[in-house]
Enzyme design. Structure first.
Site, PDB file in Angstrom:
ATOM      1  CB  SER A   1      -0.957  -0.044   1.189  1.00 28.77           C
ATOM      2  OG  SER A   1      -1.954   0.940   1.078  1.00 28.77           O
TER       3      SER A   1
ATOM      4  CG  HIS B   1      -5.617  -2.216  -0.511  1.00 29.62           C
ATOM      5  ND1 HIS B   1      -4.677  -1.854  -1.449  1.00 29.62           N
ATOM      6  CD2 HIS B   1      -5.255  -1.575   0.644  1.00 29.62           C
ATOM      7  CE1 HIS B   1      -3.784  -1.041  -0.905  1.00 29.62           C
ATOM      8  NE2 HIS B   1      -4.115  -0.861   0.362  1.00 29.62           N
TER       9      HIS B   1
ATOM     10  CD  GLU C   1      -5.230  -3.833  -4.407  1.00 30.71           C
ATOM     11  OE1 GLU C   1      -5.111  -2.705  -3.905  1.00 30.71           O
ATOM     12  OE2 GLU C   1      -4.307  -4.655  -4.481  1.00 30.71           O
TER      13      GLU C   1
END
Length: 296
Positions: free
Chosen positions: A152, A270, A214
């Protein structure tokens, strides 16, 4: 009693709190040493960001596969986790500061309001000048086989370090990178990468991995409240498209200096992409045949 619960620990692992001499902030530094004897050049090393959340999983993934290296392609390696002095998986305020570059200072994120940013180069210096020497006092490290893993916003940090200082690590594993955080800066620095690697250095390795879901709702998320807002945000950030575009740009500008791989992780979102992406990144970083993995 013989069956009384006992504390659980993982052999050959340790954790200590280390305060950065550059900003005074305390980090938890996690360390896992291989069971196997070190090679002549020293152990390969995995430097893992957000280690509070992913250290133990990464250690188990390395040990399970290193026990059958000929079959798995994963060599024994030291795992070095850089985490925060908290029992929570993440310190969201601190990681926003540590993983971003100075030109994006105090950028607001959603409804959280401004969070201090711009500490990426201080963190990079802490890893290079404090964490790495600390580990080298514990066990021999192979300076030519070290990898940086992040997820991330941590993966955005990984990509920024690849572009700014590609000689710091051999492999860069960016899982679900927040390319949206500053895509123009990333794209502007890609053409500079071949010169920054230099002809005298071995080619760098990089993996950009992103979850299939995502950029859209996963099947198990369709009953969530406020799905329209969630979908709009995901489409605005365009995690899959931006990651693929950046991987292609990197491959186009540094084909002789960078072994570049892009993977869309089937069935992952994610959050779940972190563990799957780490597993995929280990083979890139710890397999001697990684030059055959070009896959953009």
């Amino acid at each position: 009693m013989d069956n009384a619960p006992q504390p659980l620990f993982l052999p050959r692992t340790s954790v200590r709190v280390v305060r950065s001499p550059f900003d005074g902030f305390a980090y938890r530094i996690f360390l896992a040493l291989p069971e196997q004897a070190p090679p002549a050049a020293g152990y390969p090393a995995i430097f893992l960001l957000d280690a509070n959340a992913t250290f133990l999983t990464t250690v188990e993934a390395v040990r399970m596969r290193a026990a059958r290296q000929d079959s798995t392609g994963v060599a024994p390696a030291i795992v070095i986790g850089i985490g925060y002095d908290t029992d929570n998986p993440y310190d969201q305020h601190r990681r926003v500061h540590d993983f971003t570059l100075p030109h994006t200072r105090d950028r607001p994120r959603g409804n959280a309001g401004p969070r201090p940013t711009g500490g990426a180069q201080t963190l990079a210096r802490f890893i290079a000048e404090v964490v790495r020497p600390l580990v080298e006092r514990e066990a021999p490290l192979d300076r030519a086989r070290q990898a940086l893993f992040g997820h991330s916003l941590g993966a955005y940090f990984v990509l920024s370090q690849l572009l700014l200082d590609p000689g710091a690590f051999e492999s860069y594993v960016a899982i679900s990178p927040s390319v949206w955080w500053d895509e123009p800066w990333l794209h502007a620095n890609v053409p500079l990468l071949p010169a920054r690697i230099g002809e005298e250095q071995a080619p760098r390795r990089a993996l950009i991995a992103v979850g299939e879901y995502e950029q859209a709702l996963a099947p198990w998320q369709r009953a969530l409240p406020d799905t329209e807002r969630i979908v709009a945000l995901r489409q605005e950030r365009a995690m899959v498209d931006r990651s693929r575009d950046l991987a292609r740009l990197l491959a186009a500008h540094a084909p002789a200096r960078l072994i570049m791989r892009f993977e869309e992780l089937a069935g992952e979102d994610h959050s779940s992409s972190a563990l799957t992406g780490i597993s995929h990144g280990l083979r890139l970083a710890l397999w001697d045949g990684a030059g055959t993995l070009h896959n953009v």
